[in-house]
Design a protein around this motif. Structure first.
Motif, PDB file in Angstrom:
ATOM      1  N   TYR A 162       0.651  -1.296   0.092  1.00 23.90           N
ATOM      2  CA  TYR A 162      -0.038  -0.259  -0.008  1.00 23.90           C
ATOM      3  C   TYR A 162       1.161   1.053  -0.075  1.00 23.90           C
ATOM      4  O   TYR A 162       0.480   2.026  -0.756  1.00 23.90           O
ATOM      5  CB  TYR A 162      -0.923   0.130   1.102  1.00 23.90           C
ATOM      6  CG  TYR A 162      -2.032  -1.277   1.187  1.00 23.90           C
ATOM      7  CD1 TYR A 162      -2.550  -2.136   0.090  1.00 23.90           C
ATOM      8  CD2 TYR A 162      -1.155  -2.096   2.179  1.00 23.90           C
ATOM      9  CE1 TYR A 162      -3.353  -2.435   0.395  1.00 23.90           C
ATOM     10  CE2 TYR A 162      -2.528  -3.423   1.895  1.00 23.90           C
ATOM     11  CZ  TYR A 162      -3.208  -3.649   1.101  1.00 23.90           C
ATOM     12  OH  TYR A 162      -4.173  -4.569   1.450  1.00 23.90           O
ATOM     13  N   SER A 163       1.439   0.855   0.610  1.00 25.23           N
ATOM     14  CA  SER A 163       2.155   2.497   0.595  1.00 25.23           C
ATOM     15  C   SER A 163       3.453   2.998  -0.216  1.00 25.23           C
ATOM     16  O   SER A 163       3.564   4.332  -0.838  1.00 25.23           O
ATOM     17  CB  SER A 163       3.614   2.488   1.726  1.00 25.23           C
ATOM     18  OG  SER A 163       4.690   1.495   1.855  1.00 25.23           O
TER      19      SER A 163
ATOM     20  N   ARG B  15       4.279   2.997   7.156  1.00 22.10           N
ATOM     21  CA  ARG B  15       2.960   2.663   7.244  1.00 22.10           C
ATOM     22  C   ARG B  15       2.093   4.214   6.761  1.00 22.10           C
ATOM     23  O   ARG B  15       1.200   4.538   6.856  1.00 22.10           O
ATOM     24  CB  ARG B  15       3.053   3.039   9.207  1.00 22.10           C
ATOM     25  CG  ARG B  15       3.595   4.596   9.365  1.00 22.10           C
ATOM     26  CD  ARG B  15       3.096   3.918  11.202  1.00 22.10           C
ATOM     27  NE  ARG B  15       3.884   5.795  11.422  1.00 22.10           N
ATOM     28  CZ  ARG B  15       5.157   5.821  11.382  1.00 22.10           C
ATOM     29  NH1 ARG B  15       6.102   5.590  11.550  1.00 22.10           N
ATOM     30  NH2 ARG B  15       5.393   7.489  12.386  1.00 22.10           N
ATOM     31  N   ASP B  16       2.775   4.954   6.547  1.00 23.68           N
ATOM     32  CA  ASP B  16       2.299   6.431   5.342  1.00 23.68           C
ATOM     33  C   ASP B  16       1.700   5.192   3.960  1.00 23.68           C
ATOM     34  O   ASP B  16       2.121   5.000   3.423  1.00 23.68           O
ATOM     35  CB  ASP B  16       2.980   7.381   5.781  1.00 23.68           C
ATOM     36  CG  ASP B  16       2.963   8.096   7.544  1.00 23.68           C
ATOM     37  OD1 ASP B  16       2.193   7.248   7.969  1.00 23.68           O
ATOM     38  OD2 ASP B  16       4.216   8.800   7.583  1.00 23.68           O
ATOM     39  N   LEU B  17       1.002   6.796   3.527  1.00 25.38           N
ATOM     40  CA  LEU B  17       0.819   7.008   1.908  1.00 25.38           C
ATOM     41  C   LEU B  17       0.718   8.616   0.882  1.00 25.38           C
ATOM     42  O   LEU B  17       0.720   9.686   1.783  1.00 25.38           O
ATOM     43  CB  LEU B  17      -0.777   6.686   1.876  1.00 25.38           C
ATOM     44  CG  LEU B  17      -0.855   4.885   2.312  1.00 25.38           C
ATOM     45  CD1 LEU B  17      -3.308   4.885   2.077  1.00 25.38           C
ATOM     46  CD2 LEU B  17      -0.898   4.060   1.661  1.00 25.38           C
ATOM     47  N   MET B  18       0.815   8.344  -0.119  1.00 22.95           N
ATOM     48  CA  MET B  18       0.885  10.042  -0.816  1.00 22.95           C
ATOM     49  C   MET B  18      -0.062  10.189  -1.291  1.00 22.95           C
ATOM     50  O   MET B  18      -0.407   8.527  -1.953  1.00 22.95           O
ATOM     51  CB  MET B  18       2.619   9.185  -1.562  1.00 22.95           C
ATOM     52  CG  MET B  18       3.883   9.898  -1.175  1.00 22.95           C
ATOM     53  SD  MET B  18       4.953   9.775  -2.600  1.00 22.95           S
ATOM     54  CE  MET B  18       6.929  10.006  -1.707  1.00 22.95           C
TER      55      MET B  18
ATOM     56  N   GLU C 189      -5.932  -0.803   7.523  1.00 24.07           N
ATOM     57  CA  GLU C 189      -6.626   0.466   7.386  1.00 24.07           C
ATOM     58  C   GLU C 189      -5.668   1.409   6.125  1.00 24.07           C
ATOM     59  O   GLU C 189      -6.833   1.955   5.432  1.00 24.07           O
ATOM     60  CB  GLU C 189      -5.485   1.224   8.633  1.00 24.07           C
ATOM     61  CG  GLU C 189      -6.297   2.891   8.807  1.00 24.07           C
ATOM     62  CD  GLU C 189      -5.682   3.222  10.149  1.00 24.07           C
ATOM     63  OE1 GLU C 189      -6.786   4.375  10.829  1.00 24.07           O
ATOM     64  OE2 GLU C 189      -4.511   2.772  10.491  1.00 24.07           O
ATOM     65  N   LEU C 190      -5.180   0.823   6.059  1.00 24.23           N
ATOM     66  CA  LEU C 190      -4.220   1.314   4.521  1.00 24.23           C
ATOM     67  C   LEU C 190      -4.609   0.514   3.497  1.00 24.23           C
ATOM     68  O   LEU C 190      -4.945   1.588   2.394  1.00 24.23           O
ATOM     69  CB  LEU C 190      -2.399   0.883   4.557  1.00 24.23           C
ATOM     70  CG  LEU C 190      -1.800   0.865   4.944  1.00 24.23           C
ATOM     71  CD1 LEU C 190      -0.182   0.834   5.443  1.00 24.23           C
ATOM     72  CD2 LEU C 190      -0.994   3.076   5.751  1.00 24.23           C
ATOM     73  N   LYS C 191      -5.270  -0.459   3.583  1.00 22.62           N
ATOM     74  CA  LYS C 191      -6.207  -1.120   2.201  1.00 22.62           C
ATOM     75  C   LYS C 191      -7.172   0.097   2.587  1.00 22.62           C
ATOM     76  O   LYS C 191      -7.424   0.404   0.815  1.00 22.62           O
ATOM     77  CB  LYS C 191      -6.681  -2.443   2.898  1.00 22.62           C
ATOM     78  CG  LYS C 191      -7.577  -2.810   1.740  1.00 22.62           C
ATOM     79  CD  LYS C 191      -7.652  -4.151   1.726  1.00 22.62           C
ATOM     80  CE  LYS C 191      -8.637  -4.970   0.781  1.00 22.62           C
ATOM     81  NZ  LYS C 191      -8.925  -6.709   1.357  1.00 22.62           N
ATOM     82  N   VAL C 192      -8.289   0.343   3.268  1.00 18.69           N
ATOM     83  CA  VAL C 192      -8.530   1.307   3.506  1.00 18.69           C
ATOM     84  C   VAL C 192      -8.835   3.055   2.658  1.00 18.69           C
ATOM     85  O   VAL C 192      -9.301   3.166   1.478  1.00 18.69           O
ATOM     86  CB  VAL C 192      -9.467   1.025   4.683  1.00 18.69           C
ATOM     87  CG1 VAL C 192     -10.977   2.607   4.467  1.00 18.69           C
ATOM     88  CG2 VAL C 192     -10.852  -0.013   4.764  1.00 18.69           C
ATOM     89  N   TRP C 193      -7.690   2.588   2.663  1.00 18.28           N
ATOM     90  CA  TRP C 193      -7.530   4.119   2.505  1.00 18.28           C
ATOM     91  C   TRP C 193      -7.018   4.416   1.303  1.00 18.28           C
ATOM     92  O   TRP C 193      -7.111   5.289   0.574  1.00 18.28           O
ATOM     93  CB  TRP C 193      -6.549   5.297   3.154  1.00 18.28           C
ATOM     94  CG  TRP C 193      -7.052   5.866   4.296  1.00 18.28           C
ATOM     95  CD1 TRP C 193      -7.254   5.049   5.384  1.00 18.28           C
ATOM     96  CD2 TRP C 193      -7.441   7.001   4.747  1.00 18.28           C
ATOM     97  NE1 TRP C 193      -8.280   6.849   6.218  1.00 18.28           N
ATOM     98  CE2 TRP C 193      -8.234   7.300   5.869  1.00 18.28           C
ATOM     99  CE3 TRP C 193      -7.468   7.909   3.121  1.00 18.28           C
ATOM    100  CZ2 TRP C 193      -8.433   8.977   5.295  1.00 18.28           C
ATOM    101  CZ3 TRP C 193      -7.311   8.900   3.671  1.00 18.28           C
ATOM    102  CH2 TRP C 193      -8.169   9.606   4.837  1.00 18.28           C
ATOM    103  N   SER C 194      -5.917   3.291   0.666  1.00 19.58           N
ATOM    104  CA  SER C 194      -5.676   3.533  -1.429  1.00 19.58           C
ATOM    105  C   SER C 194      -7.316   2.925  -1.518  1.00 19.58           C
ATOM    106  O   SER C 194      -6.550   3.627  -2.339  1.00 19.58           O
ATOM    107  CB  SER C 194      -5.227   1.441  -0.920  1.00 19.58           C
ATOM    108  OG  SER C 194      -3.583   2.074  -0.583  1.00 19.58           O
TER     109      SER C 194
ATOM    110  N   ASN D 126      -7.509   5.848  -4.853  1.00 20.34           N
ATOM    111  CA  ASN D 126      -7.493   5.212  -5.498  1.00 20.34           C
ATOM    112  C   ASN D 126      -9.318   6.321  -6.747  1.00 20.34           C
ATOM    113  O   ASN D 126      -9.800   4.750  -7.466  1.00 20.34           O
ATOM    114  CB  ASN D 126      -7.563   3.891  -6.470  1.00 20.34           C
ATOM    115  CG  ASN D 126      -6.007   2.859  -5.837  1.00 20.34           C
ATOM    116  OD1 ASN D 126      -5.374   4.855  -6.516  1.00 20.34           O
ATOM    117  ND2 ASN D 126      -6.206   2.570  -5.572  1.00 20.34           N
ATOM    118  N   ASP D 127      -9.990   6.456  -5.879  1.00 16.88           N
ATOM    119  CA  ASP D 127     -11.479   6.871  -5.888  1.00 16.88           C
ATOM    120  C   ASP D 127     -12.384   8.244  -5.685  1.00 16.88           C
ATOM    121  O   ASP D 127     -12.634   8.612  -4.697  1.00 16.88           O
ATOM    122  CB  ASP D 127     -12.532   5.976  -5.193  1.00 16.88           C
ATOM    123  CG  ASP D 127     -14.353   6.292  -5.871  1.00 16.88           C
ATOM    124  OD1 ASP D 127     -14.446   7.478  -6.194  1.00 16.88           O
ATOM    125  OD2 ASP D 127     -15.174   5.440  -5.017  1.00 16.88           O
TER     126      ASP D 127
END
Length: 287
Positions: A21-22, A96-99, A226-231, A235-236
């Motif tokens: 995810y990250s 653990r973060d996302l861009m 949690e990262l899966k949900v935010w990813s 993408n939406d």
């Protein structure tokens, strides 16, 4: 051959489930001309395997596997940036973060005229609330002077970026951090202490940040969910926009509440200070 950005993703121990995810959020940037370096600092077998799988799927990903170093293996980052990086700029992302998709582009545009940049971020709380934050404007001379003078303060690793040519001119670069400093703050202090460093702060959030302290005791798999949900949200775009508008509404509500509290705290005899002063002045003049 140079590219627009090098992205460093430090990881360790059992963080393998987070990387899809990250790192995935880096590979979906609007800037595609980049390289992603996964830096394993004492990673377990499953984490190494997850890293290698990402490198096999996308040629822009490279894995650097190191035994556990002192603190967070900062000296390994220095070796990589000195000997292997080809990006015009260097971005960082905690595993653990996302861009958000515009992060690298935003930082690259800012760093065409600056040496160091930091951005706003979306702080995701344990209960799911999202709070937009902007902790430091490194282009503000007063804030920067306070950071340099006081030390031991700064911004999160994922929200900072810098030019590679600027980094290679530093006295030290990444090095083992004293125990009473955060590793990212120690590096920022070194950069912003340079008299010629041109800093800039970007209030537009482009990182989704999950602070460890907000999720005490969460196992890696729970973090991955949690990262899966935010990813999926990232993408939406319509769903992400709805989430962001909700966060903005909460910020505005909190600001209004704070304003009302301040007004009540400043009342003098039940009146705002200006009115109370005029009433007091009239009474004095009648005497």
């Amino acid at each position: 051959m140079s590219c627009r950005a090098t992205v460093i993703v430090p990881t360790s121990i059992d963080r393998g489930p987070l990387l899809r995810y990250s790192v995935g959020s880096v590979l979906r940037q609007t800037v595609t001309d980049l390289e992603v370096f996964i830096v394993c600092d004492g990673a377990e077998d499953d984490t190494r395997a997850a890293s290698e799988a990402l490198a096999h799927q996308d040629s822009r990903v490279r894995v650097f596997d190191f035994p556990k170093g002192t603190r967070r293996g900062e000296t390994n980052r220095h070796k990589i940036l000195t000997n292997h990086a080809d990006g015009e700029i260097v971005c960082y992302l905690c595993d653990r973060d996302l861009m958000l998709p515009h992060h690298v582009d935003q930082m690259h545009r800012a760093l065409t005229r600056h040496d160091f940049a930091n951005c706003g971020y979306l702080d995701v709380k344990e209960d799911g609330r999202v709070v937009p934050e902007f902790k430091l404007d490194s282009g503000n001379s007063a804030q920067r002077a306070r950071l340099v003078r006081n030390g031991r303060m700064g911004v999160m690793l994922s929200t900072m970026a810098h030019r590679l040519d600027f980094y290679r001119k530093l006295p030290f670069g990444w090095r083992t951090t004293p125990d009473d400093w955060f590793t990212d703050h120690y590096m920022q202090h070194q950069m912003l202490s340079q008299p010629g460093c041109r800093g800039v702060g970007l209030a537009t959030p482009s990182i989704v940040y999950f602070k460890r302290g907000h999720h005490p005791g969460w196992p890696t798999q729970q973090r991955a969910e949690e990262l899966k949900v935010w990813s999926a949200l990232i993408n939406d775009p319509p769903a992400l926009a709805e989430k962001l508008y909700g966060a903005l509404g909460e910020v505005l509500t909190d600001r209004l509440t704070l304003q009302e509290r301040l007004k009540r705290a400043l009342l003098v005899g039940g009146h705002p200070p200006a009115i109370a002063f005029r009433r007091w002045l009239r009474r004095r003049l009648r005497r």
